[in-house]
Design a protein around this motif. Structure first.
Motif, PDB file in Angstrom:
ATOM      1  N   GLY A 161       0.799  -1.222   0.000  1.00 40.29           N
ATOM      2  CA  GLY A 161       0.000   0.000   0.000  1.00 40.29           C
ATOM      3  C   GLY A 161       0.825   1.262   0.000  1.00 40.29           C
ATOM      4  O   GLY A 161       0.440   2.258   0.612  1.00 40.29           O
ATOM      5  N   GLY A 162       1.968   1.244  -0.710  1.00 36.24           N
ATOM      6  CA  GLY A 162       2.757   2.452  -0.884  1.00 36.24           C
ATOM      7  C   GLY A 162       2.220   3.287  -2.032  1.00 36.24           C
ATOM      8  O   GLY A 162       1.089   3.094  -2.498  1.00 36.24           O
ATOM      9  N   PHE A 163       3.034   4.220  -2.502  1.00 38.63           N
ATOM     10  CA  PHE A 163       2.615   5.151  -3.550  1.00 38.63           C
ATOM     11  C   PHE A 163       2.096   4.405  -4.786  1.00 38.63           C
ATOM     12  O   PHE A 163       0.989   4.654  -5.263  1.00 38.63           O
ATOM     13  CB  PHE A 163       3.807   6.041  -3.927  1.00 38.63           C
ATOM     14  CG  PHE A 163       3.431   7.305  -4.638  1.00 38.63           C
ATOM     15  CD1 PHE A 163       3.411   8.512  -3.958  1.00 38.63           C
ATOM     16  CD2 PHE A 163       3.113   7.305  -5.980  1.00 38.63           C
ATOM     17  CE1 PHE A 163       3.069   9.697  -4.617  1.00 38.63           C
ATOM     18  CE2 PHE A 163       2.769   8.475  -6.655  1.00 38.63           C
ATOM     19  CZ  PHE A 163       2.744   9.675  -5.969  1.00 38.63           C
ATOM     20  N   THR A 164       2.886   3.472  -5.296  1.00 39.65           N
ATOM     21  CA  THR A 164       2.496   2.733  -6.497  1.00 39.65           C
ATOM     22  C   THR A 164       1.255   1.897  -6.254  1.00 39.65           C
ATOM     23  O   THR A 164       0.337   1.852  -7.082  1.00 39.65           O
ATOM     24  CB  THR A 164       3.647   1.831  -6.965  1.00 39.65           C
ATOM     25  OG1 THR A 164       4.792   2.629  -7.255  1.00 39.65           O
ATOM     26  CG2 THR A 164       3.262   1.046  -8.213  1.00 39.65           C
ATOM     27  N   GLY A 165       1.197   1.221  -5.106  1.00 41.88           N
ATOM     28  CA  GLY A 165       0.047   0.382  -4.785  1.00 41.88           C
ATOM     29  C   GLY A 165      -1.244   1.170  -4.701  1.00 41.88           C
ATOM     30  O   GLY A 165      -2.292   0.729  -5.199  1.00 41.88           O
ATOM     31  N   VAL A 196      -2.466   1.368   9.206  1.00 42.76           N
ATOM     32  CA  VAL A 196      -3.432   2.292   8.606  1.00 42.76           C
ATOM     33  C   VAL A 196      -3.146   2.413   7.107  1.00 42.76           C
ATOM     34  O   VAL A 196      -2.019   2.200   6.661  1.00 42.76           O
ATOM     35  CB  VAL A 196      -3.377   3.703   9.254  1.00 42.76           C
ATOM     36  CG1 VAL A 196      -3.831   3.640  10.699  1.00 42.76           C
ATOM     37  CG2 VAL A 196      -1.974   4.294   9.152  1.00 42.76           C
ATOM     38  N   ALA A 197      -4.164   2.782   6.354  1.00 41.82           N
ATOM     39  CA  ALA A 197      -3.976   3.008   4.917  1.00 41.82           C
ATOM     40  C   ALA A 197      -3.137   4.253   4.709  1.00 41.82           C
ATOM     41  O   ALA A 197      -3.403   5.306   5.287  1.00 41.82           O
ATOM     42  CB  ALA A 197      -5.336   3.161   4.240  1.00 41.82           C
ATOM     43  N   GLY A 198      -2.106   4.144   3.890  1.00 39.71           N
ATOM     44  CA  GLY A 198      -1.225   5.286   3.651  1.00 39.71           C
ATOM     45  C   GLY A 198      -0.405   5.667   4.858  1.00 39.71           C
ATOM     46  O   GLY A 198      -0.151   6.848   5.099  1.00 39.71           O
ATOM     47  N   GLY A 199       0.034   4.674   5.603  1.00 37.08           N
ATOM     48  CA  GLY A 199       0.744   4.930   6.853  1.00 37.08           C
ATOM     49  C   GLY A 199       2.037   5.705   6.721  1.00 37.08           C
ATOM     50  O   GLY A 199       2.532   6.249   7.705  1.00 37.08           O
ATOM     51  N   ARG A 200       2.599   5.790   5.519  1.00 36.29           N
ATOM     52  CA  ARG A 200       3.851   6.526   5.311  1.00 36.29           C
ATOM     53  C   ARG A 200       3.607   8.032   5.181  1.00 36.29           C
ATOM     54  O   ARG A 200       4.550   8.810   5.097  1.00 36.29           O
ATOM     55  CB  ARG A 200       4.553   6.030   4.045  1.00 36.29           C
ATOM     56  CG  ARG A 200       4.881   4.537   4.064  1.00 36.29           C
ATOM     57  CD  ARG A 200       5.205   4.045   2.658  1.00 36.29           C
ATOM     58  NE  ARG A 200       5.513   2.613   2.620  1.00 36.29           N
ATOM     59  CZ  ARG A 200       4.613   1.655   2.621  1.00 36.29           C
ATOM     60  NH1 ARG A 200       3.331   1.964   2.678  1.00 36.29           N
ATOM     61  NH2 ARG A 200       4.966   0.382   2.590  1.00 36.29           N
ATOM     62  N   TYR A 201       2.341   8.434   5.151  1.00 38.92           N
ATOM     63  CA  TYR A 201       2.014   9.820   4.858  1.00 38.92           C
ATOM     64  C   TYR A 201       1.442  10.543   6.080  1.00 38.92           C
ATOM     65  O   TYR A 201       1.156   9.937   7.119  1.00 38.92           O
ATOM     66  CB  TYR A 201       1.017   9.871   3.693  1.00 38.92           C
ATOM     67  CG  TYR A 201       1.537   9.184   2.460  1.00 38.92           C
ATOM     68  CD1 TYR A 201       2.651   9.660   1.795  1.00 38.92           C
ATOM     69  CD2 TYR A 201       0.928   8.024   1.964  1.00 38.92           C
ATOM     70  CE1 TYR A 201       3.145   9.029   0.670  1.00 38.92           C
ATOM     71  CE2 TYR A 201       1.417   7.385   0.836  1.00 38.92           C
ATOM     72  CZ  TYR A 201       2.531   7.888   0.194  1.00 38.92           C
ATOM     73  OH  TYR A 201       3.022   7.239  -0.911  1.00 38.92           O
TER      74      TYR A 201
END
Length: 400
Positions: A161-165, A196-201
Motif C-alpha cells: 500500500g505504498g505510492f504505487t500500490g 493504517v492506509a497510507g501509513g507513510r504519509y
C-alpha cells in the motif's frame, strides 16, 4: 583528446545528467567533453505512469534530443564496472561484449521491485515495475473479459500500500469496469503490512486516501502479510484466503544490482551513499544519481526519495558536477528543499500536498489537473532544441 563522461542509464536521472553535462560544456564554450549514454534503447520510459491504461504508449524517444546536443548513445546493458581501470563492459542486443572507458562515470541505473522469498511470488504475481511486466498485466486483464464471471476473476489483490500500490488500486475499478461492464461486481483489495492506509504519509493525506478508497470500493487488509501466492489467489499470514486471478506485487523497490559491484557504502535499499556533490566517497570519478543514490536534499536531514521528482533534479546536479570536475569549475552541492506529493486516486480524483510534513493543498479534480500536468508534461523530455533543453537542465532553476 576529449575527456569522457559515461552515463549508465537513460531514465530520468540518466537523461538529465547527459543534458546538464552538455549544457555546462556549451556554457563554457568547451569542446573538450564527450558525453555518452549507455542504455538498452535511446528512450525514456515514463515509469510513474505504468499504473495507467495503454502502458505501451508511455515511452519517449531520445534520439533527436541526443543528436541535437551531441550526446552519443550506446545501445546495450552494462555488466561490469572496473573503477580501477575506469572502464565499463557492456553487452549489446546481439550478445557482443564491448569495453568503454571513462574519465567520469555517472551511475543512473534506477531501481527495481524488491521480491522477497514468498512462495509463488515469482511464478504467479504480476507487477508494473518495468514496461514489459506492466504490458503483461494489461494483456492479462484484457484476457479476463473472455473468461466466465466469477468472484476470482472479478477480484484483484494489490500487495503493498505504498505510492504505487495506492495509485494502481484506485485506478483499477475503472479499468475493470471497462472490461467487464458497469453491472459486474468487482473487488480491489490492498494488502498492507501497516496499521493504517497510507501509513507513510501525514494524517491529512491518509484521511484523503481513506475517503477515496471508500468511495471507489477499494478494500484494505491492514496489519496483513502475504504468506503464499498461487494461480488461484493469495493466502495471508493470518490464514485468510482471497480467491483472485490477479495478484499484483508493489511492495518495495531497491537500487539496481549494478550498485553491488562498487566498493562503497549502501543503505537498506542498496542505494550508494554519496557526498553533497553526488560523488561516491572513495571513488571520486564515480557519481551516483536517481534511485541509485542515497543523497541528502537539505540541511534538515531529509534524503531524496526513489521518485522521478528527485531523480530529475539529482540527474541535473550529477551531470553538471561531473562536467564541472573535468572543466575545473566549482561544483554545485546538491540541494532540493522543495518537496511535493501528488497522488492519483483514480476516478475519485487526486490529492496534492506540499512540504515534508505533507500539508494537503488540493484534492479531487483540482488536484487531478495538477497530477495530469506533472505526468503528461513536466516529467517528459524537453524538446530537441538546445535553448529549450539547456534552460530546463539548469540545476539551480526552480523545478517544483
Amino acid at each position: 583528446m576529449k575527456k569522457h563522461i559515461l552515463i549508465v542509464g537513460s531514465g530520468f536521472s540518466g537523461m538529465w545528467s547527459a543534458i546538464s553535462a552538455a549544457r555546462l560544456a556549451a556554457l563554457q564554450n568547451s569542446d573538450e567533453l564527450g558525453i555518452t549514454v549507455l542504455s538498452p534503447a535511446p528512450e525514456l520510459r515514463v515509469r510513474p505512469r505504468f499504473y495507467e491504461e495503454n502502458v505501451s504508449g508511455f515511452v519517449a524517444p531520445l534520439t533527436e534530443l541526443f543528436t541535437e546536443l551531441n550526446i552519443v548513445h550506446l545501445e546495450g546493458s552494462a555488466e561490469c564496472i572496473d573503477t580501477k581501470g575506469k572502464t565499463v563492459s557492456w553487452r549489446d542486443k546481439h550478445g557482443r561484449t564491448t569495453v568503454t572507458g571513462y574519465d567520469r562515470l555517472i551511475l543512473a541505473t534506477g531501481s527495481q521491485a524488491k521480491r522477497p522469498p514468498i512462495a509463488g511470488l515469482a511464478e504467479f504475481a504480476f507487477d508494473i515495475d518495468q514496461l514489459e511486466s506492466a504490458q503483461v498485466l494489461e494483456r492479462h486483464l484484457d484476457a479476463l473479459s473472455a473468461q466466465p464471471s466469477t468472484p476470482a476473476r472479478n477480484t484483484v489483490v494489490v500487495c503493498g500500500g505504498g505510492f504505487t500500490g495506492i495509485e494502481l488500486a484506485t485506478e483499477l475499478p475503472a479499468r475493470l469496469r471497462a472490461r467487464f461492464g458497469e453491472d459486474t461486481k468487482t473487488k480491489v483489495i490492498v494488502v498492507e503490512r501497516g496499521a493504517v492506509a497510507g501509513g507513510r504519509y501525514s494524517e491529512a493525506l491518509r484521511d484523503v486516501i481513506t475517503e477515496a478508497s471508500a468511495a471507489l470500493g477499494v478494500e484494505w487488509r491492514l496489519n496483513a502479510g502475504v504468506d503464499a501466492i498461487d494461480a488461484e489467489g493469495v493466502t495471508l499470514k493470518s490464514g485468510e484466503r482471497i480467491a483472485s486471478a490477479t495478484v499484483i506485487w508493489t511492495a518495495g523497490v531497491q537500487a539496481h544490482p549494478l550498485t553491488q559491484q562498487l566498493d562503497a557504502e549502501r543503505d537498506g535499499q542498496s542505494r550508494l551513499r554519496v557526498n553533497e556533490t553526488l560523488q561516491i566517497p572513495g571513488l571520486p570519478d564515480v557519481y551516483a544519481t536517481g534511485d541509485t543514490a542515497h543523497a541528502r536534499t537539505d540541511d534538515e536531514g531529509n534524503t531524496a526519495l526513489m521518485t522521478c521528482q528527485h531523480a530529475i533534479q539529482l540527474g541535473k546536479f550529477a551531470g553538471h558536477n561531473a562536467a564541472a570536475s573535468l572543466l575545473n569549475i566549482e561544483p554545485y552541492p546538491y540541494r532540493q528543499v522543495n518537496y511535493v506529493t501528488c497522488l492519483d486516486l483514480g476516478g475519485w480524483g487526486a490529492v496534492y500536498s506540499e512540504g515534508w510534513d505533507q500539508q494537503v493543498k488540493s484534492v479531487r479534480q483540482e488536484a487531478k489537473k495538477i497530477k495530469i500536468a506533472i505526468t503528461n508534461e513536466l516529467i517528459y523530455p524537453p524538446a530537441a532544441d538546445r535553448k529549450v533543453a539547456f534552460a530546463a537542465a539548469d540545476p539551480l532553476a526552480k523545478f517544483v
